[in-house]
Every structure is written in C-alpha cells, then in structure tokens.
Design a protein around this motif. Structure first.
Motif, mmCIF file in Angstrom:
data_model
loop_
_atom_site.group_PDB
_atom_site.id
_atom_site.type_symbol
_atom_site.label_atom_id
_atom_site.label_comp_id
_atom_site.label_asym_id
_atom_site.label_seq_id
_atom_site.Cartn_x
_atom_site.Cartn_y
_atom_site.Cartn_z
ATOM 1 N N THR A 165 11.315 48.069 48.492
ATOM 2 C CA THR A 165 10.767 49.412 48.697
ATOM 3 C C THR A 165 10.045 50.115 47.312
ATOM 4 O O THR A 165 9.397 50.859 47.255
ATOM 5 C CB THR A 165 11.673 50.433 49.099
ATOM 6 N N SER A 199 10.724 52.670 54.270
ATOM 7 C CA SER A 199 11.829 52.157 54.032
ATOM 8 C C SER A 199 12.375 51.312 55.093
ATOM 9 O O SER A 199 13.524 50.776 55.112
ATOM 10 C CB SER A 199 12.704 53.362 53.755
ATOM 11 N N THR A 200 11.599 51.573 56.366
ATOM 12 C CA THR A 200 12.125 50.588 57.590
ATOM 13 C C THR A 200 10.998 49.861 57.986
ATOM 14 O O THR A 200 9.749 50.312 57.840
ATOM 15 C CB THR A 200 12.833 51.544 58.690
ATOM 16 N N GLU A 229 9.875 47.765 61.976
ATOM 17 C CA GLU A 229 10.059 47.643 63.350
ATOM 18 C C GLU A 229 9.405 46.045 63.594
ATOM 19 O O GLU A 229 8.267 45.919 63.306
ATOM 20 C CB GLU A 229 9.590 48.440 64.331
ATOM 21 N N TYR A 241 14.512 47.383 60.984
ATOM 22 C CA TYR A 241 15.402 46.916 59.826
ATOM 23 C C TYR A 241 15.023 47.722 58.617
ATOM 24 O O TYR A 241 13.959 48.265 58.405
ATOM 25 C CB TYR A 241 14.922 45.523 59.830
ATOM 26 N N THR A 242 16.058 47.936 57.964
ATOM 27 C CA THR A 242 15.986 48.671 56.566
ATOM 28 C C THR A 242 15.457 47.472 55.523
ATOM 29 O O THR A 242 16.098 46.354 55.261
ATOM 30 C CB THR A 242 17.299 49.165 56.252
ATOM 31 N N GLN A 289 15.928 47.495 48.952
ATOM 32 C CA GLN A 289 15.699 48.639 47.771
ATOM 33 C C GLN A 289 14.701 48.156 46.838
ATOM 34 O O GLN A 289 13.592 48.757 46.618
ATOM 35 C CB GLN A 289 16.783 49.241 47.131
#
Length: 415
Positions: free
Chosen positions: A295, A306-307, A309, A288-289, A292
């Motif tokens: 992040t 940035s991702t 799991e 998954y991203t 913003q």
C-alpha cells in the motif's frame, strides 16, 4: 522413425540443438537465429491448437474421459521409454538375443502399477459403490494384498527366467523398466485431482501449457541469453516472460473456471454428475487487506487502496503459476538431460513440431504431484480426508471405529 530420432551428427558427437563454433566451443542455436523458425512456428502452432481443441472436447465429456486420457498418455509415454531401450539394444547389437520375454515383463509391471494406483484412487473415492457388491467389496478391502501377490508372482517369474551369461543384461532391462515406472507413476496423481474437481486438473495443466507456449513465444521473438546448457534453446527472456504471462493467465483463468460448477464440483458418485454441489468458499469473493509495504508503494503512485476483493482460488493460482514457471520447467530439463545422455533429439515423433508424448508431458508429471500435495495439505480439511479414508473401509470396520471413538470420547469426558 528410429533413424530420425538418433543423432547422426559426426561433428564431435555434438548433442542435438547445439553447434560447434570455429574455436570448438559449443553454442546454442537461438530460435530467433534459426532460418527455419517460421516453418517450425506454424507447425507447432497448428498442432498446439489441435491439441487444445481435443483437450477441450475430452473435458466436455467428463471426469472419466479425462481419466482415460491420462491412462492413454501414460501408455504411450511408457512405450516411448521402452523404444529408447530397444534402440540401445540395437546399438549394442543385442536385439537378437533370446530375451523376448522382457517385453511381457514390461507390460506386466506397467499393468500392475497402474492397477495399484488407479484402484486405490477409485476405491477411496467411490467406496460406497464398491461396498454394494460382495466381489467388489472383497477386491476393495484386499486391494493392497492382491497387488502384492501379483508383484511376488512377477519377482518369481523374473528369477526363474534368468539365464546364465545374460544376468547383467537382464538386470539392466528390469532396472530400466522399474526406473521408467518410477518416472511415470507421479502422473497418476492427476486422477485424484480430477475427482476433487476438474478445476484441480485443468488449471494446473493449463498453467504448464501456458508457460510452455509463452516461453516459446518470448524466446522466439526476444530470446538472446541461454538459460541452461541442458536445453540450449531455452532463454532467460523466454523464462521470465513466460512467468509474467502465466501469472496473469492463471489469475483470470481461475476466476473464469470458478464460475462453473461443472469444474468446481467434486466427483462423488460413479454414475451421474454433481453439478449442484454446495459452492466451496474457495470460489466465492472475499475481501483481503493489502500488506502495508505494498500500500505504501501504491500510495507513491497515487493509488490509495487498502483492501482488494478476489476469489481465494485466485490467490492459490499465484502459487500454482509460480510453481509452474520456476519448478515445472525442471521436469523438462530432466527430460532434456535424459535425451542428451542417449543422444536423441526427441522421445518420439507422434506430435509434429512437439516430439513425443513425454516431450509434452514431462512438466505435467511434477505438476500433478505438486497439485495433489498442495490440495491435501493446504486446501482440503484434514478431517475430510480422515472421513474419506474411513468411508473406504468395509462396513464392519467402520462400526468398529465408531464404537472405539465413542469409548475414547466417553473416557476422556468429551461426551
């Protein structure tokens, strides 16, 4: 038992769990200020561990053991409601009136509602099993009609037993029974949740239990600020602490349950298990991203990611944990308001340190309904639901639908 449940306080009829200060204002007795708190702590802890062990044992037995558990809890919960009504009759000195038959009406209506709910869930889930036998097929096909027939029999019987001079009392009794059935019925949604996979029963129930335990722990050690007047021992510290604890617990517990097909596989056949089912993507890792804004905040903390799991079920667990923490407790608040309306401390004393069955299951009722709605609207594919509904119909009806669908597709040029 009934004497213990009634609040005999003579200090201005102060509801259980509250005290009256010198100036007459009501104030909550926080757990941290209660001199008997450690005694209550150990009593509650012992029986909590006992219930968790028993719950785990029933889960080990399987799906139908859980179904029986739900039914037994409903029976005892309904009985507690009826006991409260009986106590009110005694207070109003109406217990000796010739209205003994209303207990039979209670049992009749409870059995009818249970048959309707459980029958519907079993017929839709195990339609192939019912269609193998002519009698079972007839019962399955006319399930709603059969229930309506017995409902009409109940209505006619009630009207025939109306007695002059007791109309108001008799209608009060039947309204009480119906409202209690309305309050108890959503707990039946645990049944389809169990059949969809034990995880859809165990995870939501565990989140409610976790939230309740940690609300007690946080409130026990840090509780100072009352949360709501209906339940004066509840505190903001316990409420918010339980939310954070439930989020963490749900995130990791959902991942743990996902590793066992026993919990994730749906119940498709009456006999035998389905532990070799195809693994649902919900229980497989996905990338998954990270949004913003998050992040950006993480980058300020020198965390450059940035991702992430995780399993999709872990994302859903966050929704379930949030609901269990913010909406689930309102089931308990409603129960608290009900108890205060009738000036009782607990619904019963079946579980020392906890009260009655309803005292433990009040939040579970609304959680069962939410899980059912969430699963069928967010998780389950709509086409799957339609196929299951078609599969519950008798064979000749399925053939009619097949030819109707074929004609529709041909006429519109799809095939």
């Amino acid at each position: 038992m009934s004497t213990q449940r009634r609040n005999n306080s003579k200090t201005k009829n102060t509801p259980p769990g509250e005290t009256t200060s010198v100036n007459g204002a009501k104030g909550a007795v926080m757990l941290k200020d209660n001199p008997d708190r450690w005694k209550k702590w150990w009593t509650r802890t012992y029986y909590t561990l006992f219930m968790i062990f028993g719950f785990a044992l029933i889960i080990y037995v399987g799906h139908f053991a859980l179904v029986v558990l739900v039914l037994v809890l409903q029976i005892f919960g309904f009985r507690e409601f009826m006991n409260i009504r009986q106590e009110q009759l005694k207070l109003e000195k109406l217990n000796n009136e010739p209205l003994v038959y209303y207990k039979l009406v209670d049992v009749y209506l409870f059995a009818l509602v249970s048959y309707f709910m459980y029958g519907y869930y079993f017929i839709t889930r195990f339609s192939k099993f019912f269609m193998k036998n002519e009698i079972l097929a007839f019962i399955a096909e006319h399930h709603t009609l059969i229930c309506f027939f017995f409902f009409c029999c109940g209505v006619v019987t009630f009207v025939l037993y109306l007695k002059k001079g007791y109309y108001k009392l008799q209608f009060k009794q039947i309204v009480w029974t119906v409202m209690c059935l309305v309050a108890m019925s959503p707990s039946s949604f645990h049944i389809p949740n169990i059949f969809n996979g034990i995880i859809w029963f165990l995870l939501p129930c565990s989140l409610i239990i976790c939230n309740d335990i940690f609300a007690f722990i946080w409130g026990f050690f840090f509780g100072k600020t009352p949360l709501i007047k209906l339940s004066p021992k509840k505190t903001w510290e316990g409420f918010l602490g339980a939310f954070i604890s439930t989020l963490v617990f749900g995130y990791f517990f959902s991942m743990y349950l996902s590793s066992f097909s026993y919990f994730t596989c749906p119940k498709l056949e009456v006999f035998g298990s389905n532990t070799n089912c195809e693994v649902d993507p919900l229980f497989l890792p996905s990338i998954y991203t990270i949004p913003q804004p998050i992040t950006f905040i993480l980058s300020k903390l020198y965390i450059n990611v940035s991702t992430i799991e995780m399993l999709p079920i872990q994302l859903h667990s966050i929704i379930f944990s949030t609901f269990a923490s913010f909406i689930g407790p309102f089931g308990g608040f409603i129960a608290s308001g009900f108890k205060r309306a009738f000036n009782i401390k607990d619904f019963g004393d079946v579980i020392p340190g906890h009260g009655g069955i309803i005292d433990r299951m009040d939040c579970q009722v609304i959680m069962a309904l939410f899980t059912y709605i969430y699963y069928n609207n967010i998780i389950s594919m709509s086409s799957t639901r339609i196929l299951n509904q078609i599969a519950s119909l008798p064979p000749y009806r399925q053939v009619e639908i097949y030819y109707s669908l074929e004609n529709h597709l041909v006429e519109n040029g799809f095939i």
